[in-house]
Design a protein around this motif. Structure first.
Motif, short mmCIF file in Angstrom:
data_model
loop_
_atom_site.label_atom_id
_atom_site.label_comp_id
_atom_site.label_asym_id
_atom_site.label_seq_id
_atom_site.Cartn_x
_atom_site.Cartn_y
_atom_site.Cartn_z
N MET A 239 -4.86 -8.31 4.35
CA MET A 239 -4.72 -6.86 4.34
C MET A 239 -4.18 -6.63 5.39
N GLY A 240 -3.91 -6.54 6.85
CA GLY A 240 -3.72 -6.57 8.25
C GLY A 240 -1.70 -6.81 7.56
N LEU A 241 -1.69 -8.00 7.19
CA LEU A 241 -0.27 -8.59 6.78
C LEU A 241 0.69 -8.07 5.92
N PHE A 242 -1.01 -7.72 4.16
CA PHE A 242 -0.20 -6.98 3.56
C PHE A 242 0.35 -5.66 4.22
N LEU A 243 -0.16 -5.08 4.52
CA LEU A 243 0.15 -3.69 5.27
C LEU A 243 1.07 -3.78 6.44
N VAL B 240 7.64 -2.54 6.54
CA VAL B 240 8.82 -2.53 6.68
C VAL B 240 9.53 -3.21 4.80
N ALA B 241 8.96 -2.11 4.20
CA ALA B 241 10.11 -1.82 2.87
C ALA B 241 9.52 -3.09 1.89
N MET B 242 8.76 -4.00 2.12
CA MET B 242 8.98 -5.12 1.23
C MET B 242 8.56 -4.84 0.11
N PRO B 243 8.44 -5.63 -1.13
CA PRO B 243 7.95 -4.70 -2.81
C PRO B 243 6.69 -5.35 -2.32
N ALA B 244 5.70 -5.15 -3.24
CA ALA B 244 4.42 -4.59 -2.88
C ALA B 244 3.68 -6.50 -3.51
N ALA B 245 4.56 -6.55 -5.01
CA ALA B 245 3.62 -8.25 -5.07
C ALA B 245 4.11 -8.90 -4.40
N ALA B 246 5.84 -8.68 -3.95
CA ALA B 246 5.72 -9.95 -3.12
C ALA B 246 5.26 -9.94 -1.34
N ALA B 247 5.01 -9.21 -1.23
CA ALA B 247 4.20 -8.60 0.07
C ALA B 247 2.20 -9.35 -0.55
N ALA B 248 2.06 -8.75 -1.32
CA ALA B 248 0.77 -8.86 -1.24
C ALA B 248 0.60 -11.09 -1.71
N SER B 249 1.66 -11.53 -2.16
CA SER B 249 1.87 -12.75 -2.60
C SER B 249 1.66 -13.91 -1.06
N LEU C 104 -3.65 -14.10 -9.70
CA LEU C 104 -4.46 -12.37 -9.72
C LEU C 104 -3.83 -11.80 -8.94
N THR C 105 -4.58 -11.97 -7.64
CA THR C 105 -3.18 -10.80 -7.31
C THR C 105 -2.38 -10.63 -7.72
N THR C 106 -1.09 -11.31 -7.04
CA THR C 106 -0.26 -11.01 -7.55
C THR C 106 0.06 -10.28 -8.65
N GLY C 107 0.02 -10.48 -9.71
CA GLY C 107 -0.52 -9.98 -11.72
C GLY C 107 -0.97 -8.38 -11.51
N ILE C 108 -1.94 -8.59 -10.57
CA ILE C 108 -2.86 -6.89 -10.56
C ILE C 108 -1.99 -6.00 -9.60
N VAL C 109 -1.65 -6.66 -8.33
CA VAL C 109 -1.09 -5.39 -7.11
C VAL C 109 0.30 -5.67 -7.99
N GLY C 110 0.84 -6.16 -8.73
CA GLY C 110 2.43 -5.87 -9.48
C GLY C 110 2.36 -5.11 -10.66
N LEU C 111 1.54 -5.53 -11.36
CA LEU C 111 0.86 -4.41 -12.57
C LEU C 111 0.87 -2.94 -12.07
N PHE C 112 -0.08 -3.07 -11.45
CA PHE C 112 -0.31 -1.50 -10.68
C PHE C 112 1.32 -1.19 -10.30
N ASP C 113 1.67 -2.04 -9.39
CA ASP C 113 3.38 -0.34 -9.10
C ASP C 113 3.71 -0.88 -10.15
N SER D 132 1.25 3.29 -10.38
CA SER D 132 -0.26 3.47 -9.14
C SER D 132 0.30 3.36 -7.53
N ASP D 133 -0.90 3.50 -6.86
CA ASP D 133 -0.60 3.16 -5.52
C ASP D 133 -0.97 1.68 -5.05
N PRO D 134 -0.36 0.84 -4.79
CA PRO D 134 -0.51 -0.46 -4.14
C PRO D 134 -1.49 -0.78 -3.33
N LEU D 135 -2.00 -0.17 -3.16
CA LEU D 135 -3.33 -0.89 -2.24
C LEU D 135 -5.06 -0.34 -2.95
#
Length: 136
Positions: free
Chosen positions: A28-32, A37-46, A93-102, A106-109
């Motif tokens: 989560m620290g790295l994700f946030l 720094v404006a990285m796309p949410a799915a890439a940041a999650a991965s 699972l993480t990438t798919g779920i965050v990508g779907l929400f984005d 919806s809020d990627p967080l």
């Protein structure tokens, strides 16, 4: 004997939860930070999930399943490969779920939190029953 086995399982799940919290803190620290720094949410999650994988292996093999780590070098390599496989399932699972929400606006967080829960359950089952299964 059954009570002892139940107690060991209870302690193991508590340790697994603690290991997961530690790995999640890294994740989560790295994700946030990457979102900041404006990285796309799915890439940041991965990427952040991958950092969490390394942390989780260290915690799991030393504090959760230490009595189930293979004795031979070959056995440990197999366990590491299986662990990475379980992590890849969690990553998908993480990438798919965050990508779907984005994608849905919806809020990627919030998507990340849903993904954390799904990934926790699935990886616990794989790791406790396959990667670090009890011999015998």
């Amino acid at each position: 004997m059954r009570a002892v086995r139940t107690h060991v399982i209870d302690i193991r799940i508590v340790r697994y939860i603690a290991a997961s919290v530690g790995a999640l803190a890294v994740d989560m620290g790295l994700f946030l930070g990457l979102l900041a720094v404006a990285m796309p949410a799915a890439a940041a999650a991965s990427l952040s999930y991958c950092a969490g994988i390394v942390a989780h292996w260290l915690f799991s093999s030393r504090a959760v399943f230490q009595d189930r780590v293979a004795n031979s070098a070959r056995g440990r390599h197999v366990q590491k490969a299986l662990f990475v496989g379980s992590a890849l399932v969690g990553l998908a699972l993480t990438t798919g779920i965050v990508g779907l929400f984005d994608f849905l606006g919806s809020d990627p967080l919030f998507g990340k939190l849903v993904a954390v829960a799904a990934s926790f359950v699935v990886t616990w089952l794989i790791r406790s029953r396959v990667v670090f299964r009890a011999e015998g």
